[in-house]
Design a protein around this motif. Structure first.
Motif, PDB file in Angstrom:
ATOM      1  N   ALA A 197      31.649  50.980  45.958  1.00  0.00           N
ATOM      2  CA  ALA A 197      30.401  50.073  46.255  1.00  0.00           C
ATOM      3  C   ALA A 197      30.509  49.037  47.286  1.00  0.00           C
ATOM      4  CB  ALA A 197      29.791  49.429  45.141  1.00  0.00           C
ATOM      5  N   ALA A 198      31.729  48.284  47.183  1.00  0.00           N
ATOM      6  CA  ALA A 198      31.965  47.167  48.185  1.00  0.00           C
ATOM      7  C   ALA A 198      32.126  47.851  49.615  1.00  0.00           C
ATOM      8  CB  ALA A 198      33.148  46.306  47.764  1.00  0.00           C
ATOM      9  N   VAL A 199      33.139  48.931  49.700  1.00  0.00           N
ATOM     10  CA  VAL A 199      33.343  49.535  50.748  1.00  0.00           C
ATOM     11  C   VAL A 199      32.229  50.175  51.512  1.00  0.00           C
ATOM     12  CG1 VAL A 199      34.620  51.449  51.725  1.00  0.00           C
ATOM     13  CG2 VAL A 199      35.535  49.880  50.139  1.00  0.00           C
ATOM     14  N   LYS A 200      31.403  50.625  50.726  1.00  0.00           N
ATOM     15  CA  LYS A 200      30.202  51.338  51.388  1.00  0.00           C
ATOM     16  C   LYS A 200      29.022  50.441  51.618  1.00  0.00           C
ATOM     17  CE  LYS A 200      30.657  56.018  49.144  1.00  0.00           C
ATOM     18  NZ  LYS A 200      30.327  57.122  48.448  1.00  0.00           N
ATOM     19  N   SER A 201      29.177  48.997  51.049  1.00  0.00           N
ATOM     20  CA  SER A 201      28.230  48.226  51.782  1.00  0.00           C
ATOM     21  C   SER A 201      28.579  47.319  52.942  1.00  0.00           C
ATOM     22  CB  SER A 201      27.950  47.030  50.365  1.00  0.00           C
ATOM     23  OG  SER A 201      29.299  46.188  50.257  1.00  0.00           O
ATOM     24  N   PHE A 202      29.632  47.601  53.265  1.00  0.00           N
ATOM     25  CA  PHE A 202      29.914  47.195  54.726  1.00  0.00           C
ATOM     26  C   PHE A 202      28.825  47.487  55.883  1.00  0.00           C
ATOM     27  CE2 PHE A 202      34.113  45.868  52.704  1.00  0.00           C
ATOM     28  CZ  PHE A 202      34.250  44.653  53.127  1.00  0.00           C
ATOM     29  N   VAL A 203      28.489  46.536  56.710  1.00  0.00           N
ATOM     30  CA  VAL A 203      27.702  46.916  57.737  1.00  0.00           C
ATOM     31  C   VAL A 203      28.586  46.589  58.996  1.00  0.00           C
ATOM     32  CG1 VAL A 203      25.534  46.310  59.101  1.00  0.00           C
ATOM     33  CG2 VAL A 203      25.645  46.392  56.520  1.00  0.00           C
ATOM     34  N   LEU A 204      28.677  47.473  59.898  1.00  0.00           N
ATOM     35  CA  LEU A 204      29.589  47.138  61.104  1.00  0.00           C
ATOM     36  C   LEU A 204      28.703  47.153  62.246  1.00  0.00           C
ATOM     37  CD1 LEU A 204      32.309  47.231  62.466  1.00  0.00           C
ATOM     38  CD2 LEU A 204      32.456  49.428  62.672  1.00  0.00           C
ATOM     39  N   LEU A 205      28.607  45.810  62.724  1.00  0.00           N
ATOM     40  CA  LEU A 205      27.751  45.563  63.979  1.00  0.00           C
ATOM     41  C   LEU A 205      28.383  45.866  65.288  1.00  0.00           C
ATOM     42  CD1 LEU A 205      26.123  42.191  63.005  1.00  0.00           C
ATOM     43  CD2 LEU A 205      25.337  44.409  62.219  1.00  0.00           C
ATOM     44  N   LYS A 206      29.591  45.906  65.200  1.00  0.00           N
ATOM     45  CA  LYS A 206      30.178  46.026  66.616  1.00  0.00           C
ATOM     46  C   LYS A 206      31.727  46.384  66.717  1.00  0.00           C
ATOM     47  CE  LYS A 206      29.724  44.487  71.423  1.00  0.00           C
ATOM     48  NZ  LYS A 206      29.549  43.465  72.081  1.00  0.00           N
ATOM     49  N   ASN A 207      32.138  47.546  66.910  1.00  0.00           N
ATOM     50  CA  ASN A 207      33.781  47.857  67.062  1.00  0.00           C
ATOM     51  C   ASN A 207      34.186  48.218  68.488  1.00  0.00           C
ATOM     52  OD1 ASN A 207      35.849  48.557  65.611  1.00  0.00           O
ATOM     53  ND2 ASN A 207      35.247  50.696  65.170  1.00  0.00           N
TER      54      ASN A 207
ATOM     55  N   GLN B 267      36.085  46.074  32.542  1.00  0.00           N
ATOM     56  CA  GLN B 267      37.086  46.026  33.537  1.00  0.00           C
ATOM     57  C   GLN B 267      38.009  47.294  33.549  1.00  0.00           C
ATOM     58  OE1 GLN B 267      37.363  44.231  35.948  1.00  0.00           O
ATOM     59  NE2 GLN B 267      36.024  42.489  35.473  1.00  0.00           N
ATOM     60  N   SER B 268      37.699  48.369  33.053  1.00  0.00           N
ATOM     61  CA  SER B 268      38.383  49.575  32.878  1.00  0.00           C
ATOM     62  C   SER B 268      38.650  50.138  34.270  1.00  0.00           C
ATOM     63  CB  SER B 268      37.712  50.770  32.059  1.00  0.00           C
ATOM     64  OG  SER B 268      36.253  51.011  32.961  1.00  0.00           O
ATOM     65  N   PRO B 269      39.484  50.818  34.460  1.00  0.00           N
ATOM     66  CA  PRO B 269      39.992  51.581  36.021  1.00  0.00           C
ATOM     67  C   PRO B 269      38.799  52.100  36.684  1.00  0.00           C
ATOM     68  CG  PRO B 269      41.736  52.046  34.450  1.00  0.00           C
ATOM     69  CD  PRO B 269      40.732  51.202  33.843  1.00  0.00           C
ATOM     70  N   GLU B 270      38.038  52.887  35.657  1.00  0.00           N
ATOM     71  CA  GLU B 270      36.734  53.617  36.400  1.00  0.00           C
ATOM     72  C   GLU B 270      35.796  52.655  36.905  1.00  0.00           C
ATOM     73  OE1 GLU B 270      38.993  55.832  33.284  1.00  0.00           O
ATOM     74  OE2 GLU B 270      38.130  53.935  33.181  1.00  0.00           O
ATOM     75  N   HIS B 271      35.545  51.559  36.196  1.00  0.00           N
ATOM     76  CA  HIS B 271      34.511  50.828  36.722  1.00  0.00           C
ATOM     77  C   HIS B 271      35.017  49.882  37.901  1.00  0.00           C
ATOM     78  CE1 HIS B 271      32.311  50.566  32.612  1.00  0.00           C
ATOM     79  NE2 HIS B 271      32.088  51.695  33.121  1.00  0.00           N
ATOM     80  N   ARG B 272      36.323  49.509  37.864  1.00  0.00           N
ATOM     81  CA  ARG B 272      36.727  48.820  38.977  1.00  0.00           C
ATOM     82  C   ARG B 272      36.792  49.542  40.209  1.00  0.00           C
ATOM     83  NH1 ARG B 272      39.366  43.948  38.157  1.00  0.00           N
ATOM     84  NH2 ARG B 272      41.072  44.297  39.643  1.00  0.00           N
ATOM     85  N   ASN B 273      37.199  50.833  40.086  1.00  0.00           N
ATOM     86  CA  ASN B 273      37.274  51.772  41.168  1.00  0.00           C
ATOM     87  C   ASN B 273      35.882  52.048  41.758  1.00  0.00           C
ATOM     88  OD1 ASN B 273      39.937  52.212  40.996  1.00  0.00           O
ATOM     89  ND2 ASN B 273      39.927  54.008  39.777  1.00  0.00           N
ATOM     90  N   LEU B 274      34.870  52.060  40.821  1.00  0.00           N
ATOM     91  CA  LEU B 274      33.323  52.307  41.307  1.00  0.00           C
ATOM     92  C   LEU B 274      33.107  50.896  42.015  1.00  0.00           C
ATOM     93  CD1 LEU B 274      30.871  53.843  41.570  1.00  0.00           C
ATOM     94  CD2 LEU B 274      30.262  52.780  39.050  1.00  0.00           C
TER      95      LEU B 274
END
Length: 228
Positions: free
Chosen positions: A97-107, A86-93
């Motif tokens: 990963a969570a941000v880049k995994s989002f799939v936007l179907l319609k905006n 749970q180091s800051p480096e791992h939490r930031n990673l």
């Protein structure tokens, strides 16, 4: 193979699997399993000792390469603890990963992204059975993290400079009991509504498949009430 009626007994399954080249069985926690029939198959001459050695050899070579038989002091991972995980480096990673995994179907109308600089004074509602229920956020075969490290949608959104309100609507993913009044009251007073729906292991997991892709229980009704 038993379930598909390819074989009739565990003994037949052990023989067929080993002769076909299989050397692993997922039977953790099961006292009655296939690989326990291997000694019997060997004694009956259904498999040869050489076949047994050929199947076992790559397993133990792999375990050796992974360091399973090394003294703990030789394993660099044995010294890792929660401070490293749970180091800051791992939490930031993990966040990246969570941000880049989002799939936007319609905006429509450029609703997303929500920018922090535009949020002060904004009334933001987060609704649904997945909005603030840590237990249902993890799927089958997931680890069990410490609650303090789990960020539900509600917890994450409350870190934004907005006026955040919350309504679950239903307490669990099956959504058998639904409070429409709770959802419409919160969503109706908001400028932005985040609806958190889904299934989770309560509804589907290994050996518990679904016959359709519809939202369970009253979740579709919840969604319709939230966006009216």
């Amino acid at each position: 193979m038993l379930g598909h009626r390819y074989t009739r007994t565990f003994l037949e399954t052990a023989v067929a699997s080993m002769n076909a080249g299989c050397n692993l069985e997922l039977s953790y926690g099961l006292r009655n399993n296939v690989f326990m029939r291997i000694p019997q198959a060997l004694a009956m001459g259904n498999i040869t000792l050489q076949t047994l050695r050929d199947r076992v050899r790559p397993l133990f070579y792999t375990r050796m390469r992974l360091g399973e038989f090394d003294p703990p002091a030789m394993n660099p991972y044995s010294t890792l603890d929660l401070s490293a995980v749970q180091s800051p480096e791992h939490r930031n990673l993990s966040l990246e990963a969570a941000v880049k995994s989002f799939v936007l179907l319609k905006n429509e109308r450029g609703t997303l992204p929500l920018r922090a600089r535009d949020l002060p004074g904004t009334r933001l509602a987060v609704v649904g059975p997945f909005a603030d229920n840590p237990r249902v956020l993890f799927g089958d075969y997931a680890p069990v993290p410490e609650p303090r490290y789990i960020y539900t949608p509600r917890r994450g959104l409350e870190a934004l400079p907005a006026n955040v309100s919350f309504a679950a609507g239903c307490r669990e993913p099956r959504c058998r009991e639904y409070s429409a009044a709770e959802v419409t009251r919160v969503a109706g007073a908001a400028d932005v509504v985040v609806v958190c729906l889904g299934t989770g292991v309560d509804v589907e997991m290994e050996a518990k498949d679904r016959s359709d892709l519809s939202l369970p229980g009253h979740q579709l009704e919840l969604l319709q009430d939230a966006v009216r």
